[in-house]
Design an enzyme around this catalytic site. Sequence first.
Site, short mmCIF file in Angstrom:
data_model
loop_
_atom_site.label_atom_id
_atom_site.label_comp_id
_atom_site.label_asym_id
_atom_site.label_seq_id
_atom_site.Cartn_x
_atom_site.Cartn_y
_atom_site.Cartn_z
CG LEU A 296 -1.91 -1.71 1.18
CD1 LEU A 296 -2.56 -1.58 2.43
CD2 LEU A 296 -2.91 -1.20 0.55
N GLY A 297 2.23 1.11 0.65
CA GLY A 297 2.86 2.10 0.29
C GLY A 297 3.96 2.29 1.43
CD GLU A 298 9.61 1.10 2.08
OE1 GLU A 298 10.52 0.98 2.70
OE2 GLU A 298 9.42 1.29 0.88
N GLY A 299 7.01 3.37 4.55
CA GLY A 299 7.14 5.13 5.13
C GLY A 299 8.34 4.70 5.55
CE LYS A 318 3.21 1.22 11.88
NZ LYS A 318 3.42 2.37 11.84
CG ASP A 415 4.36 11.43 12.75
OD1 ASP A 415 4.87 12.59 12.79
OD2 ASP A 415 4.71 10.70 12.20
#
Length: 607
Positions: A296-299, A318, A415
């Site tokens: 889905l994405g990366e952080g 995650k 955050d």
Amino acid sequence: MAFSYTNIFLFFFLHQLIIFSNGQNITIKGGYWLRESELSLDKIDITPFSHLFCGFADINSQSNQLILTSPNSSFIQFTSIVQQKNPTAKTLLSIGGGGSNKTTYGVMATTSNSRKSFIDSSIKLARQLGFHGLDLSWIFPESASDMANLDYCYSGNTWISYDDIQSVRTKVSYIKSRELLGYYAFDISGDTNWNSLLSHAASQEAGGVTQGEIVKNKKKLNRLVIILIPIGALLILILLVFIIWYLRWRQLERNQRNKMGSRNKARKSGDNSNLQVFSFDEMKEATNNFSFENKLGEGGYGPVYEGKLKNGEKIAVKRLSETSSQGLEEFENEVILTAKLQHINLVKVVGFCIENEEKMLIYEYMPNKSLDYYIYNQVRRLVLNWEKRVQIIEGIIQGLLYLQEYSRLTIIHRDIKASNILLDLQMKPKISDFGMARMFKEDEVEANTSRIVGTKGYIPPEYAIEGRYSTKSDVFSFGVLLLQIISGKKNTCLYGPDDNLNLLEYAFEMWKDGKDMEFMDQSLDDTTHSCKLLKCMQIALLCVQKNPLDRPTMLEISSMLKNIENLVMSSPKRPAFSTRQDEDQVGNIPNGELDIDNATITQLVAR
């Protein structure tokens, strides 16, 4: 066997090189060239030879040292001429010969001092002339006294110089002490007894055993090697298996301890927490082996994957990346906090996985990704009209209000940003990612840290510079986020006529100059809604004040939004991080002076 020096003399002979290092015999070709002959060395075909002997050097009867009879240019040039024509050939300086004075050699041979002087001078002279070795072409006996001092054998009518058994032993002993390969001896045809006798003497001196015994010993050694090699390989294999088993056992023990520790922490922190502990295999199966299609994405923490449990429930996984600046502290922090927090506007953590050194957090699946996926895109922003954006703003306020006022603990998220606001199926917002969050005790209102975390552009000046954070830190972040929601603008860009104003200062300038509607997302229409864009802009500017005391609390913000139609608010001052300053204000922090440890700041992509 006397030599005639008036004739051209060049002959072949076979030398047998006795080598004791490996027990093999090497046959070589050698030839003599006599200096007294009239045949020039340049005219001889040297290619068939492996060794060439230059004859002859003589002995000085007074000093017992080797000398060269004049002219000696042929000795000096011998090696260079030979190797020009045959680079592989070896040259030896031959001493004595048929014309030598046998008495002088006999006297020298009977005295040890004379023999040493003769040997040392021979080696020295041969090296000076570039020869590779020495050859003693001895004289032949003419009397009984000669026979007493020299080693000869008689073959037919000819006396031939040879080595007796004692000489062989002496030479072999010398060879061993100098670590030489061997020595050569004339091969006398037809005298097999002499050859076998010398071979037997050499083998005894070399190792005290015969050639047959050497072969027998080699066979024994070979059998021993054949037996030992597989045994050694088996032992190494057993050792490797044991090491692998031991490391695996330690890994399982560590995983078990981690699993029990995390379970205990979750149990202690959440009392009757519903957090599940998943196995690595379960997560691997749920995410299709963490495939790219499921990503889905990366952080900053690591990649996020879509998954599906066996019961059909969709999840977001995650997974901590090896290169992440975050780690066990953030992981445990989120597990503990999410076990304590339950709210409709907070993302629910379903469970976690710590097997195989993994650190994975399993969330409820949010099908509509994150807020930043929409508001910054010129096409997708149209999905979020003003009514839906107001719903999102109110949901974020309720989530923060719960963290600061209504939960059992006071939580500072640290955050808050667009990518951490996830949207469910009905586009309702949920605050996510509590890895950076901190809990306050009942009597605490502020805390300090030396490690600045969060995302640049969202953190207030007192936190970025002094490390002080409080509930007003999240208020500041909310103010930045509110400006982005109503404008669709990123806080990483510069604005204004000269493109020299950050988002906060640009919003203030537009509000101060009465151009506030130009700041808004032009696709938004608030005419039919009680919540107005201009009021939201003013609330946002109050939230991003430099002084925390000038910022409203989340409770006050919630009240402002509910009574926004009849709300009378104070005018905001110039926001934090401004490059300009008003006449009634003390100068703010100049642009670029903010020192933030970027290595600890997260930049998470939407799930």
